[in-house]
Design a protein around this motif. Structure first.
Motif, short mmCIF file in Angstrom:
data_model
loop_
_atom_site.label_atom_id
_atom_site.label_comp_id
_atom_site.label_asym_id
_atom_site.label_seq_id
_atom_site.Cartn_x
_atom_site.Cartn_y
_atom_site.Cartn_z
N HIS A 157 7.24 32.48 51.53
CA HIS A 157 6.46 31.71 50.50
C HIS A 157 7.15 31.09 49.48
O HIS A 157 7.95 32.10 48.86
N LYS A 160 7.08 26.47 45.49
CA LYS A 160 6.73 25.16 45.58
C LYS A 160 7.48 24.67 46.75
O LYS A 160 8.33 25.23 47.40
N ALA A 161 7.31 23.37 47.15
CA ALA A 161 8.09 22.71 48.33
C ALA A 161 8.71 21.46 47.96
O ALA A 161 9.24 20.85 48.99
N GLN A 211 10.74 25.16 57.37
CA GLN A 211 9.98 24.55 56.31
C GLN A 211 10.83 23.60 55.65
O GLN A 211 11.78 23.57 55.17
N GLN A 223 3.27 23.37 50.89
CA GLN A 223 3.67 24.93 51.51
C GLN A 223 2.78 25.46 52.55
O GLN A 223 1.67 24.92 52.81
N ASN A 263 -1.16 29.45 44.35
CA ASN A 263 -0.82 29.64 45.72
C ASN A 263 -0.58 30.93 46.02
O ASN A 263 0.52 31.69 45.37
#
Length: 805
Positions: free
Chosen positions: A65, A68-69, A157, A409, A781
């Protein structure tokens, strides 16, 4: 005459009996060949070996997790790691180390770090230096044990990283161009001539996103056979019957009218194919066996390491038919495998059954909009856990959404139940669990089919693996070579690192010269010393192996293309980041770690500042250190330690350490300026470390932990090493009072809150945070997993206005 007749009679009778036995044997073989139930026992071995395999082999899944992405260089990327057992999703306390890499589009790792896992959980952070270029990267995570299995099952990711300190020209997003990837997948894995088969397809552009198009299959005469179009994300299926001896091509015409051509999958005149369709409350499976004189075919279905369905059927007119009750199927992805009568896997595909009840996490806030520096009260509502006493461990991030948000995410529920079990990149995976139709799921199963194991390993019960799980800490491994370049066996090697915490590790090389150290207590960056006992050993060469896997990323992304409307956003976010770095009075703190030495509590400790200082180390040892006798022979000093247990003196040399590094010549210790030594520890008893016993120990610790500047033996190998990450505490200001809110120190945080670990139970949990001076839209999130394996996740948004109230 009688004798001749009798001899001929006996010969004929023996021939008749032999023929009778042959006929009986042949009939029995025919019975076995034509009776599937007579073969059931042999097919049962597949289920028993499958069960045995999963009793011996544990599969791990890792989910990260991110706070942020999308990031700027100069920012910190924070993450929470969840390591679970692959079938049950229960947090798995097996591996204690997680390897995390940030990998460029070209597959080169630009950042590598190690994070400790405790009970399957861990957290860490990575500072993104200004040396990185603006582009799409991937973050990859895996354990040492996971390196034994395909890297497609690592966590991966995509993230966007923008460097605002180097000139960037915004470029408009361009069409995918001619770089179109067209893939065709016959159901079951093989296309047979004369057998109607379902053909699945996946057509994506250079950015990995599905295309809209018109498709056509033509034969080698240019005659069109069938047309097809995608349903969603460039995926779909069509039915097709190939004619023996003909060649086929697929023509794709995209939305811009550009034609793309690809060869059709190979058409086989012999082999097996598998077709599975839904018929009411059952699945119907057909295994076609062409040009094989097979009496039976077996079908085996499993999910989550458990057998769901196992059956054997006759092959009649080239087909074996199976009826699979829907209630036999487990939730999630099931693997359907067809075996021939010799138990060779010949066809395979995946099926998906959507879970009836998923864990539900609701997120709400006490308002939809806030002004700057105000409290946000978040309420997390959790239900549908497997039991009323179950708890979930979650991570929570509150961050600002802006036009730089190129990636989203991943969701832990979607990841654990869907994407982690499939091959390749999925476009919008959350769509499937929220709104996916049965047809869309089937398209996904046919185009992204994959499995974690090889049937060959299962059926041969092969349980040998190259990499072992790290059950204590990161392992440093390598090979020790002698002066001739050959592996040196049965040599004791020492590993140490100068630090405030005295640490020493030993390992004895095996027959192949391999050594292995488990470094569970080394944190942060520093130097490590590798050596053998120089007073008795020759010159050796240490060859160290990297614990990170080469080419760990298997996903591909297109180059980062900055949109025209992001220039102002990029400028304001960059300025905010720099302002926050300058004025932030309370940066993230490091959580302290245990400083106990590896040998525990010493029998004697001497802090030299408590004594009158001598200028010569020999005087210090003779006058103050009671448990050590100093001897000198032929200009060489020796230490002899008292054996207080047996009221004697050890007749062997003790272990001597300087800042944790073994020193085998006492003369080197005696040459040190005593003013550099902070303390001396002594063990006045036999001391065991690993497989080695020592006649006591004398440990010197300097003030600066730098070995007092002595020149170590040239046979020492000194390398830079990064240990486990130290735990950090996320800083967030508090604005409870008007005085706190009126503080003139700027607050430019775009991540308002990061909680890597919190335990919540069924019901409602309240968590608070405070807004900063940055207006905009913010996302809450939450990702997590319960102690019984139920994944939980949720998102919620609110607004921060640029006015005060």
């Amino acid at each position: 005459m009688y004798a001749v007749w009798r001899h001929n009679y006996k010969t004929r009778l023996l021939a008749i009996l032999m023929l009778r036995e042959k006929l009986i044997s042949l009939l029995f073989l025919c019975f076995l060949a034509n009776n599937p139930f007579a073969r059931a026992q042999s097919f049962d071995s597949v289920a028993s070996k499958f069960r045995k395999y999963h009793e011996h082999v544990v599969h791990e899944k890792v989910f990260l997790h991110l706070d942020k992405a999308n990031y700027l260089t100069g920012e910190t990327l924070r993450f929470k790691a969840y390591c679970v057992e692959a079938a049950s999703n229960v947090p798995l306390d097996l591996s204690k180390v997680l390897y995390v890499e940030i990998v460029s589009r070209g597959g080169k790792p630009v950042i590598q770090t190690k994070v400790i896992l405790e009970n399957g959980m861990g957290s860490g952070s990575v500072f993104l230096p200004a040396t990185l270029l603006s582009d799409n990267y991937s973050i990859v995570a895996y354990t040492n044990w996971m390196k034994n299995f395909p890297k497609e099952f690592f966590f991966q990711q995509a993230i966007a990283l923008i460097n605002p300190f180097k000139p960037i020209e915004a470029t408009p997003k361009t069409p995918p161009g001619n770089n179109v990837d067209i893939q065709l997948f016959p159901e079951g894995g093989r296309l047979l001539s004369g057998v109607e088969s379902k053909i699945a397809f996946r057509v994506v552009g250079s950015d990995g996103r599905g295309l809209n198009f018109n498709g056509e299959v033509i034969d080698d005469s240019g005659i069109g056979i069938t047309n097809f179009k995608p349903t969603k994300f460039g995926l779909g299926t069509f039915m097709f019957t190939a004619v023996a001896g003909k060649k086929y091509k697929v023509i794709i015409t995209d939305e811009r009218g550009v034609r793309h051509e690809v060869d059709f999958p190979e058409v086989h005149d012999k082999g097996y194919s598998l077709s599975v369709t839904r018929e009411g409350s059952n699945y119907s499976a057909v295994v076609s066996a062409k040009d094989f004189d097979e009496p039976v075919v077996h079908l085996f279905i499993h999910a989550k390491n458990k057998t769901s369905f196992s059956a054997t059927a006759y092959v009649r007119n080239g087909e074996a038919l199976f009826t699979i009750p829907l209630d036999k199927m487990q939730d999630g992805i099931s693997h359907v495998t067809a075996f021939d009568s010799r138990l060779n896997p010949v066809a395979e595909r995946l099926l998906y059954r959507k879970p009836a009840n998923a864990s539900a996490l609701t997120i709400s806030t006490d308002a939809a909009s806030y002004s700057g520096r105000r409290k946000v009260q978040m309420k997390l509502g959790l239900k549908n856990l497997a039991s009323a006493t179950a708890k979930a461990n979650i991570s929570l991030s509150v961050f600002r959404i802006d036009s730089l948000s190129y990636w989203q995410q991943q969701n832990i529920e979607t990841f654990l139940s869907l994407t982690s079990e499939l091959h390749g990149q999925l476009e919008s995976p959350e769509h499937y669990l929220t709104a996916g139709t049965e047809e869309e799921f089937d398209n996904l199963m046919l185009t992204h089919g994959w499995r974690r194991f090889s049937w060959e390993k299962v059926l041969t019960s092969e349980f040998k693996y190259q990499w072992l799980p790290e059950i204590e800490g990161p392992m440093l491994q390598g090979v020790l070579l002698d002066e001739t370049g050959k592996p040196a066996s049965n040599i004791t090697t020492y590993l140490s690192t100068p630090s405030p915490k005295v640490q020493l590790y030993t390992s004895t090389t095996n027959a192949n010269g391999r050594f292995s150290f488990s470094l569970k207590d080394i944190h942060g960056q520093g130097k490590i010393y590798l050596q053998t006992k120089f007073t008795k050993d020759s010159l050796y060469d240490f060859r160290i192996e990297s614990p990170f896997l080469p080419n760990s990323s298997s996903i591909t992304t297109s180059p980062l293309e900055l949109r025209e409307n992001v220039k102002q956003t990029l400028l304001s976010r960059s300025v905010a980041m720099q302002v926050q770095d300058v004025f932030n009075e309370s940066p993230e703190g490091v959580v302290g770690s245990d400083s106990t030495a590896f040998y525990g509590r010493p029998d004697e400790t001497y802090f030299l500042d408590d004594f009158t200082r001598f200028s010569v180390m020999e005087e210090v040892m003779r006058e103050y250190v009671k448990g050590v006798w100093v001897r000198k022979r032929q200009n060489e000093f020796y230490f002899m330690v008292l054996d207080n247990v047996n009221k004697a003196v050890f007749d062997q040399n003790p272990l001597v350490l300087l800042d944790g590094v073994p020193v085998f010549r006492v003369n080197d210790i005696m040459a040190i300026n005593p003013l550099k030594i902070k303390k001396i520890d002594v063990l006045t008893k036999q001391f065991f470390h690993g497989k080695t016993a020592y006649a006591g120990m004398v440990s010197f610790t300097t003030y600066s932990n730098d070995l007092a500047g002595i020149k170590m033996d040239r046979r020492n190998l000194v390398i830079d090493y990064e240990g486990l990450q130290q735990k950090r505490v996320f800083f967030t200001p508090i604005y409870e009072t008007e005085r706190q809110r009126s503080n003139h120190m700027p607050d430019q945080r775009n991540v308002l809150l990061w909680i890597p670990s919190a335990a919540i139970s069924a019901g409602t949990t309240q968590i608070d945070c405070f807004t900063s001076d940055l207006p905009g839209n913010y996302e809450i999130n939450v990702q997590g997993v319960s102690d019984n394996g139920s994944p939980v996740s949720g998102r919620h948004t609110f607004t921060v206005s640029d006015f005060n109230n």
